[in-house]
Write a protein that holds these residues in place. Sequence first.
Motif, short mmCIF file in Angstrom:
data_model
loop_
_atom_site.label_atom_id
_atom_site.label_comp_id
_atom_site.label_asym_id
_atom_site.label_seq_id
_atom_site.Cartn_x
_atom_site.Cartn_y
_atom_site.Cartn_z
N SER A 139 0.84 -1.19 0.00
CA SER A 139 0.00 0.00 0.00
C SER A 139 0.88 1.24 0.00
O SER A 139 2.10 1.14 0.06
N GLY A 140 0.27 2.39 -0.04
CA GLY A 140 1.02 3.63 -0.03
C GLY A 140 0.11 4.81 -0.33
O GLY A 140 -1.12 4.67 -0.36
N LEU A 186 -8.96 5.47 13.60
CA LEU A 186 -10.25 5.48 14.28
C LEU A 186 -11.30 4.72 13.49
O LEU A 186 -12.31 4.31 14.03
N ALA A 187 -11.05 4.51 12.21
CA ALA A 187 -11.99 3.78 11.36
C ALA A 187 -12.00 2.29 11.66
O ALA A 187 -13.06 1.67 11.77
N ASP A 188 -10.79 1.69 11.81
CA ASP A 188 -10.74 0.23 11.99
C ASP A 188 -9.84 -0.23 13.14
O ASP A 188 -9.60 -1.41 13.29
N ARG A 189 -9.30 0.69 13.93
CA ARG A 189 -8.41 0.40 15.06
C ARG A 189 -7.05 -0.15 14.64
O ARG A 189 -6.29 -0.66 15.46
N GLY A 190 -6.73 -0.09 13.35
CA GLY A 190 -5.42 -0.53 12.89
C GLY A 190 -4.33 0.41 13.40
O GLY A 190 -4.60 1.56 13.75
N VAL A 191 -3.11 -0.07 13.42
CA VAL A 191 -1.97 0.73 13.85
C VAL A 191 -1.07 0.99 12.64
O VAL A 191 -0.92 0.10 11.78
N THR A 192 -0.51 2.18 12.57
CA THR A 192 0.40 2.53 11.49
C THR A 192 1.75 2.93 12.06
O THR A 192 1.81 3.81 12.93
N PHE A 193 2.79 2.27 11.58
CA PHE A 193 4.17 2.64 11.87
C PHE A 193 4.73 3.15 10.55
O PHE A 193 5.16 2.36 9.71
N THR A 230 7.20 5.74 8.20
CA THR A 230 8.38 6.60 8.07
C THR A 230 8.48 7.18 6.67
O THR A 230 9.49 7.80 6.34
N ASN A 231 7.48 6.95 5.86
CA ASN A 231 7.34 7.58 4.55
C ASN A 231 5.88 7.42 4.14
O ASN A 231 5.15 6.63 4.73
N GLY A 232 5.46 8.16 3.13
CA GLY A 232 4.08 8.07 2.71
C GLY A 232 3.86 7.31 1.43
O GLY A 232 2.76 7.23 0.93
N ASP A 233 4.94 6.75 0.90
CA ASP A 233 4.89 6.19 -0.44
C ASP A 233 4.70 4.68 -0.54
O ASP A 233 4.02 4.20 -1.43
N ASP A 234 5.34 3.91 0.34
CA ASP A 234 5.37 2.46 0.16
C ASP A 234 5.33 1.76 1.50
O ASP A 234 6.13 2.07 2.39
N ALA A 235 4.41 0.82 1.64
CA ALA A 235 4.25 0.12 2.91
C ALA A 235 3.67 -1.26 2.67
O ALA A 235 3.28 -1.61 1.56
N VAL A 236 3.60 -2.02 3.74
CA VAL A 236 2.92 -3.31 3.77
C VAL A 236 1.82 -3.22 4.80
O VAL A 236 2.05 -2.80 5.94
N THR A 281 0.16 -1.33 9.54
CA THR A 281 0.83 -0.84 8.34
C THR A 281 2.26 -0.50 8.72
O THR A 281 2.49 0.24 9.67
N LEU A 282 3.21 -1.06 7.97
CA LEU A 282 4.64 -0.91 8.24
C LEU A 282 5.34 -0.41 6.98
O LEU A 282 5.19 -1.02 5.92
N THR A 283 6.15 0.62 7.10
CA THR A 283 6.88 1.15 5.94
C THR A 283 8.31 0.59 5.90
O THR A 283 9.28 1.33 5.96
#
Length: 127
Positions: free
Chosen positions: A57-58, A73-80, A82-88, A111-113
Amino acid sequence: MTRFPFAFSPAYRAASLPFGVLPGTAWAEVEDDELRCRFGIWRLCTPLSNIASAQRSGGFSFVKAAGPARLSLADRGVTFATNGDDAVCLRFHEPVKAIDPTGLLRHPGATLTVADPDAFLAAVGMA
């Protein structure tokens, strides 16, 4: 054990610094049957068998993703991030703890970058 560093963009690195999120404190490790992540003071740990799905994702908004660990707040997921372009983006069978050290708040996804998303997906068995 395979360690995957996070990919820092300059703007995200500056926003993350006050929260202790640095290249030395932001990584994901895959060892045997476990995933361990560190993002500054935040931690996430789960068996690989708990990963239900994973995808690239990205295109994240700087305002919504930069800085500390983020809670959706939509799904309680956590995001780590360090960039906005490419993640898993990972989805779990059973929600995991990460932001809340007491474990009362659990996350159905993360979500991890990581710097090498394709290698990370292969390591967690989702390539």
